[in-house]
Design a protein around this motif. Sequence first.
Motif, PDB file in Angstrom:
ATOM      1  N   TYR A  39       0.950  -1.639   0.085  1.00 44.16           N
ATOM      2  CA  TYR A  39       0.163   0.319  -0.250  1.00 44.16           C
ATOM      3  C   TYR A  39       0.925   0.859   0.391  1.00 44.16           C
ATOM      4  N   ALA A  40       0.176   1.736  -0.990  1.00 37.81           N
ATOM      5  CA  ALA A  40       1.119   3.745  -0.690  1.00 37.81           C
ATOM      6  C   ALA A  40      -0.193   4.710  -1.185  1.00 37.81           C
ATOM      7  N   HIS A  41      -0.042   6.048  -1.037  1.00 41.40           N
ATOM      8  CA  HIS A  41      -0.651   6.820  -2.149  1.00 41.40           C
ATOM      9  C   HIS A  41      -0.453   6.566  -3.347  1.00 41.40           C
ATOM     10  N   ARG A  42      -1.070   6.847  -3.974  1.00 46.15           N
ATOM     11  CA  ARG A  42      -1.554   6.677  -5.810  1.00 46.15           C
ATOM     12  C   ARG A  42      -0.252   7.688  -6.331  1.00 46.15           C
ATOM     13  N   ARG A  43       0.343   7.158  -7.392  1.00 50.01           N
ATOM     14  CA  ARG A  43       1.579   7.846  -8.356  1.00 50.01           C
ATOM     15  C   ARG A  43       2.670   7.147  -7.388  1.00 50.01           C
ATOM     16  N   MET A  44       2.562   6.876  -6.420  1.00 53.69           N
ATOM     17  CA  MET A  44       4.257   6.027  -5.978  1.00 53.69           C
ATOM     18  C   MET A  44       4.968   5.491  -6.721  1.00 53.69           C
ATOM     19  N   GLY A  45       4.035   4.209  -7.372  1.00 48.18           N
ATOM     20  CA  GLY A  45       5.030   3.139  -8.268  1.00 48.18           C
ATOM     21  C   GLY A  45       4.396   1.893  -8.236  1.00 48.18           C
ATOM     22  N   LYS A  46       3.324   1.618  -7.247  1.00 46.76           N
ATOM     23  CA  LYS A  46       3.082   0.705  -6.796  1.00 46.76           C
ATOM     24  C   LYS A  46       2.566  -0.563  -7.708  1.00 46.76           C
ATOM     25  N   THR A  47       1.330   0.097  -9.131  1.00 41.49           N
ATOM     26  CA  THR A  47       1.506  -1.162  -9.481  1.00 41.49           C
ATOM     27  C   THR A  47       3.136  -1.536 -10.816  1.00 41.49           C
ATOM     28  N   ALA A  48       3.352  -0.481 -11.395  1.00 41.72           N
ATOM     29  CA  ALA A  48       4.903  -0.907 -12.019  1.00 41.72           C
ATOM     30  C   ALA A  48       5.473  -1.296 -10.964  1.00 41.72           C
ATOM     31  N   LEU A  49       5.848  -1.652  -9.941  1.00 43.65           N
ATOM     32  CA  LEU A  49       6.562  -2.330  -8.812  1.00 43.65           C
ATOM     33  C   LEU A  49       6.054  -4.449  -9.128  1.00 43.65           C
ATOM     34  N   ILE A  50       4.766  -4.222  -8.816  1.00 46.40           N
ATOM     35  CA  ILE A  50       3.392  -5.661  -9.013  1.00 46.40           C
ATOM     36  C   ILE A  50       4.079  -6.128 -10.714  1.00 46.40           C
ATOM     37  N   LYS A  51       4.312  -4.767 -11.944  1.00 41.51           N
ATOM     38  CA  LYS A  51       4.988  -5.649 -12.891  1.00 41.51           C
ATOM     39  C   LYS A  51       6.101  -6.054 -13.038  1.00 41.51           C
ATOM     40  N   HIS A  52       6.481  -4.611 -12.643  1.00 37.53           N
ATOM     41  CA  HIS A  52       7.990  -5.513 -12.063  1.00 37.53           C
ATOM     42  C   HIS A  52       8.716  -6.860 -11.881  1.00 37.53           C
ATOM     43  N   PHE A  53       7.659  -6.785 -10.255  1.00 41.82           N
ATOM     44  CA  PHE A  53       7.886  -8.519  -9.714  1.00 41.82           C
ATOM     45  C   PHE A  53       7.273  -9.304 -11.064  1.00 41.82           C
ATOM     46  N   PHE A  54       6.121  -9.460 -11.152  1.00 43.52           N
ATOM     47  CA  PHE A  54       5.599 -10.364 -12.426  1.00 43.52           C
ATOM     48  C   PHE A  54       6.527 -10.651 -13.539  1.00 43.52           C
ATOM     49  N   TYR A  55       7.560  -9.496 -13.943  1.00 44.84           N
ATOM     50  CA  TYR A  55       8.498  -9.937 -15.637  1.00 44.84           C
ATOM     51  C   TYR A  55       9.114 -11.074 -14.315  1.00 44.84           C
ATOM     52  N   LEU A 102       8.808 -12.818 -12.055  1.00 43.10           N
ATOM     53  CA  LEU A 102       8.086 -14.803 -12.141  1.00 43.10           C
ATOM     54  C   LEU A 102       8.118 -14.842 -13.495  1.00 43.10           C
ATOM     55  N   GLU A 103       7.522 -14.468 -14.512  1.00 39.46           N
ATOM     56  CA  GLU A 103       7.200 -15.523 -15.400  1.00 39.46           C
ATOM     57  C   GLU A 103       8.852 -16.041 -16.106  1.00 39.46           C
ATOM     58  N   LYS A 104       9.360 -14.466 -16.763  1.00 40.76           N
ATOM     59  CA  LYS A 104      10.422 -15.128 -17.331  1.00 40.76           C
ATOM     60  C   LYS A 104      11.609 -16.311 -16.984  1.00 40.76           C
ATOM     61  N   SER A 105      11.592 -16.120 -15.224  1.00 42.46           N
ATOM     62  CA  SER A 105      11.871 -17.228 -14.526  1.00 42.46           C
ATOM     63  C   SER A 105      12.070 -18.615 -14.591  1.00 42.46           C
ATOM     64  N   LYS A 106      10.003 -18.545 -14.817  1.00 39.56           N
ATOM     65  CA  LYS A 106       9.076 -19.234 -15.322  1.00 39.56           C
ATOM     66  C   LYS A 106       8.906 -20.284 -13.638  1.00 39.56           C
ATOM     67  N   THR A 107       8.755 -19.216 -12.640  1.00 37.12           N
ATOM     68  CA  THR A 107       8.245 -19.305 -11.396  1.00 37.12           C
ATOM     69  C   THR A 107       6.986 -19.844 -10.532  1.00 37.12           C
ATOM     70  N   ALA A 108       6.122 -18.326 -12.101  1.00 37.64           N
ATOM     71  CA  ALA A 108       4.868 -18.848 -11.205  1.00 37.64           C
ATOM     72  C   ALA A 108       4.197 -18.090 -12.548  1.00 37.64           C
ATOM     73  N   SER A 109       2.693 -18.287 -12.684  1.00 34.35           N
ATOM     74  CA  SER A 109       2.041 -17.604 -13.236  1.00 34.35           C
ATOM     75  C   SER A 109       0.346 -16.707 -12.396  1.00 34.35           C
ATOM     76  N   THR A 110       1.092 -15.503 -13.687  1.00 32.49           N
ATOM     77  CA  THR A 110       0.964 -14.379 -12.854  1.00 32.49           C
ATOM     78  C   THR A 110      -0.352 -13.352 -13.287  1.00 32.49           C
ATOM     79  N   VAL A 111      -1.442 -13.024 -12.551  1.00 39.82           N
ATOM     80  CA  VAL A 111      -2.761 -12.002 -12.948  1.00 39.82           C
ATOM     81  C   VAL A 111      -2.570 -10.936 -12.496  1.00 39.82           C
ATOM     82  N   PHE A 112      -2.904  -9.703 -13.204  1.00 37.83           N
ATOM     83  CA  PHE A 112      -3.138  -8.829 -12.144  1.00 37.83           C
ATOM     84  C   PHE A 112      -4.991  -8.532 -13.054  1.00 37.83           C
TER      85      PHE A 112
END
Length: 373
Positions: free
Chosen positions: A42-58, A60-70
């Motif tokens: 959690y954080a106030h808007r425009r602090m980069g939460k979504t970008a961090l989640i997508k970065h984490f997903f990237y 996980l998907e690249k290493s084939k560790t998990a299937s991710t859904v946003f």
Amino acid sequence: MRVPNNPFILSGYHSPKYFCNRKNELLWLEEQFSNERNIVLYAHRRMGKTALIKHFFYHLEKSKTASTVFVDLLGTSSMPEANKKIATAIVQKFGDFKGGIGQKMLAMISSLGATIGLDPLSGTPQVSFGLVKPTEVEKSMEAIGSFLKEIKKPVLIAIDEFQQITPYPEENSEAVFRAWTQEFPMIRFIFSGSHRQMMQTMFTDQNRPFYNSAQMLALDTIERSDYIKFIKDFFAQAKLKIKKETLEIIFEWTRMQTYYVQLVCNKLYGRGQSVTKELLMEVQQEMLNQEAPLIATYQQLLTDFQWRTLKAIAIQEMVGSPTSQEFLTKFSLGAASSVSSAMQMLLKKGFVVQENNQYTLHDTLLLRWLQQL
């Protein structure tokens, strides 16, 4: 993948090259996921939460560790709408339209009351969801969970703006989501939200369904030294100069809100010339001018006294006690009771937020715009 014309991305996620730091946060997320813990970010808007989640997903998907859904719940106002968003994201992720949809996917789609047809314009398959009654939501979510638990790789679902479920008309919305996570413990979740206090309360109040059910991380600003190197490197690659002193001014002006730092740098980079203080001032004023029509609509949402109170907080930037005699006298605001009522409305509408026992405006451009009046 196409290389961006401007390296300072303003929306979405491109690749690690255009993502600044968050190494500690990424390591923390990896630790929680690998040990099968649910996460609250959690954080106030425009602090980069979504970008961090997508970065984490990237990763996980690249290493084939998990299937991710946003899933983004922003704009939803009921459990059926949230259910549709989740179901649509699941179908889009796991529905292999080109190779033929498997029996398990077809069974799930059927149980959701959905149909597969052809887009009349593109001719590509599309999934349409009918009206889902509130009483059918739990059955629908159970069908989604049953489908996901059969997937071989671990599944991680990020539900953004999760605090949206609290004002849903269905009184049991939190309990339904909590029951879902308990029924399918091998599905991992990230609950992300931009209302800090509401997210904290949802997961720390012992009377709420999600009490003590996930590991919590409050997203802070990016480390200045890392951001300086990130920005200077991209300018240097384009044979443009930007001084550290100028970046410090940018950080101060934007209050280190990630989106606004990116926006200023995006505009400066787009000018195609080395950055001077004069150019920076020009870009800052351009941003404020572009914001003026939106700010005019904000003013219409507030009474004259609420607007005056908001302006006073903006000028002060951080206010410990807006009902103190010192604050009231300085800005000629009159009675403390009037300011107290105005503050309740400003907090409710999200114009003002509370951080470390201090009140401030969340929207930096609104704050800077009011300061120049």
